[in-house]
Motif scaffolding. Structure first.
Motif, mmCIF file in Angstrom:
data_model
loop_
_atom_site.group_PDB
_atom_site.id
_atom_site.type_symbol
_atom_site.label_atom_id
_atom_site.label_comp_id
_atom_site.label_asym_id
_atom_site.label_seq_id
_atom_site.Cartn_x
_atom_site.Cartn_y
_atom_site.Cartn_z
ATOM 1 N N HIS A 1 -4.605 3.819 2.651
ATOM 2 C CA HIS A 1 -3.819 3.915 3.885
ATOM 3 C C HIS A 1 -4.793 3.770 5.045
ATOM 4 N N HIS B 1 -6.144 5.677 7.389
ATOM 5 C CA HIS B 1 -6.943 6.738 8.008
ATOM 6 C C HIS B 1 -8.443 6.507 7.802
ATOM 7 N N HIS C 1 -11.054 7.690 5.120
ATOM 8 C CA HIS C 1 -11.023 7.092 3.777
ATOM 9 C C HIS C 1 -11.487 5.630 3.757
ATOM 10 N N HIS D 1 2.628 10.205 4.184
ATOM 11 C CA HIS D 1 1.442 10.540 4.983
ATOM 12 C C HIS D 1 0.938 9.213 5.557
ATOM 13 N N ASP E 1 -4.027 11.730 -0.170
ATOM 14 C CA ASP E 1 -3.734 12.708 0.900
ATOM 15 C C ASP E 1 -2.336 13.329 0.879
HETATM 16 ZN ZN ZN Z 1 -4.917 10.391 5.474
#
Ligand code: ZN
Length: 297
Positions: A98, A100, A103, A164, A183
């Motif tokens: 994803h 973020h 990560h 998320h 997450d």
């Molecule tokens: Zn995340």
């Protein structure tokens, strides 16, 4: 009992990676900053852990499929070294779980080695808008599903809706019955802090879709209590039950006219008392659902 059978390598790079050099005595009590683990029951599926983050990668005779670089503000070299300690095949793909940054930052050396970067379509849009430092832009995107076949391994990338973030992929190895997703299905833990970027109540629908998939082993983006790195099928329904219990309790508090402070102080979910983050994050999780039930946001 752990289903992880083999710690292949643990590289001690503490002083290079932490702002405060640890004394030898303190260092002895800490887990190594990185660890490479082969997932039991597989020939070629590994977990690379880097401090508190972890990624899955898969080796095949025709190349390696890597996932999240997990190298925000630190060198990605330990991850590349870990891959190359078990495979000399080229690293063909880096797949983002994803958008973020904690990560996915740090992937440029993978790019320089010729890897193709893949992410969900909404992740690319988000990254193009934010242009975060040290995040490689995806070369390819996934709308709802993409199937990668490489060297005899099949990896399915599924988008199951908003949870998320609005761009989470569930990466599934159908033969090995393993999923890697990050997450939002933590191992025996409540959601992180105030559930930033989490879509309520959509996350519950996403969990139902994951529960309906055929898999037995979950690799999350962070180890759980006691350093446990993988979970079983029960983690998904357990997390769904937690969110449903939390949602119902907060809905009731709102309907009774309780304010934020009272709801956060008075709501207890003893069933989940032993879970990671319960004491610190439950009030913040309550606040997220309070906003949903009180204001529809
Ligand atoms: Zn995340």
């Amino acid at each position: 009992m752990s289903r992880i059978n083999l710690a292949i390598a643990a590289v001690c790079i503490t002083t290079a990676l932490t702002t405060t050099a640890l004394t030898p005595a303190a260092h002895a009590q800490q887990p190594p900053p990185t660890a490479l683990t082969k997932v039991e029951g597989t020939d070629n599926v590994y977990i690379f852990r880097y401090m508190g983050h972890q990624s899955m990668f898969i080796t095949t005779p025709d190349g390696v499929i890597a996932t999240d670089p997990i190298s925000e503000r630190r060198p990605v070299k330990p991850y590349i070294d870990a891959i190359q300690s078990v495979s000399k095949a080229p690293i063909k793909y880096v797949i983002y779980s994803h958008s973020h940054f904690d990560h996915i930052a740090g992937g440029q050396p993978f790019k320089d080695m010729g890897a193709t970067f893949i992410a969900q379509t909404n992740a690319k849009a988000r990254l193009m808008a934010l242009k975060p430092e040290d995040v490689v832009m995806p070369d390819q995107t996934v709308d709802t599903q993409k199937i990668i076949e490489l060297g005899g391994t099949t990896l399915i990338l599924d988008y199951v809706g908003r949870n998320h973030s609005d761009n989470m992929l569930v990466m599934r190895l159908p033969k090995e019955k393993i999923i890697f997703t990050v997450d939002w299905i933590p191992l025996q833990a409540v959601q992180f802090r105030g559930m930033a970027d989490t879509y309520v109540p959509d996350i519950e629908e996403s969990l139902k879709k994951v529960i309906a998939m055929d898999w037995t082993t979950l690799i999350p983006g962070h180890p759980g209590p006691g350093g446990r790195q993988i979970g079983g099928r029960e983690e998904a329904p357990n997390q769904l039950a937690y969110l449903q219990d939390l949602s119902a309790a907060v809905k009731k508090a709102v309907s009774e006219g309780k304010g934020y402070d009272a709801a956060e102080k008075e709501i207890k979910l003893p069933k989940y008392e032993s879970w990671g983050g319960y004491a610190a994050f439950l009030p913040m999780n309550i606040e997220r659902y309070y906003d949903f039930w009180n204001r529809g946001i």
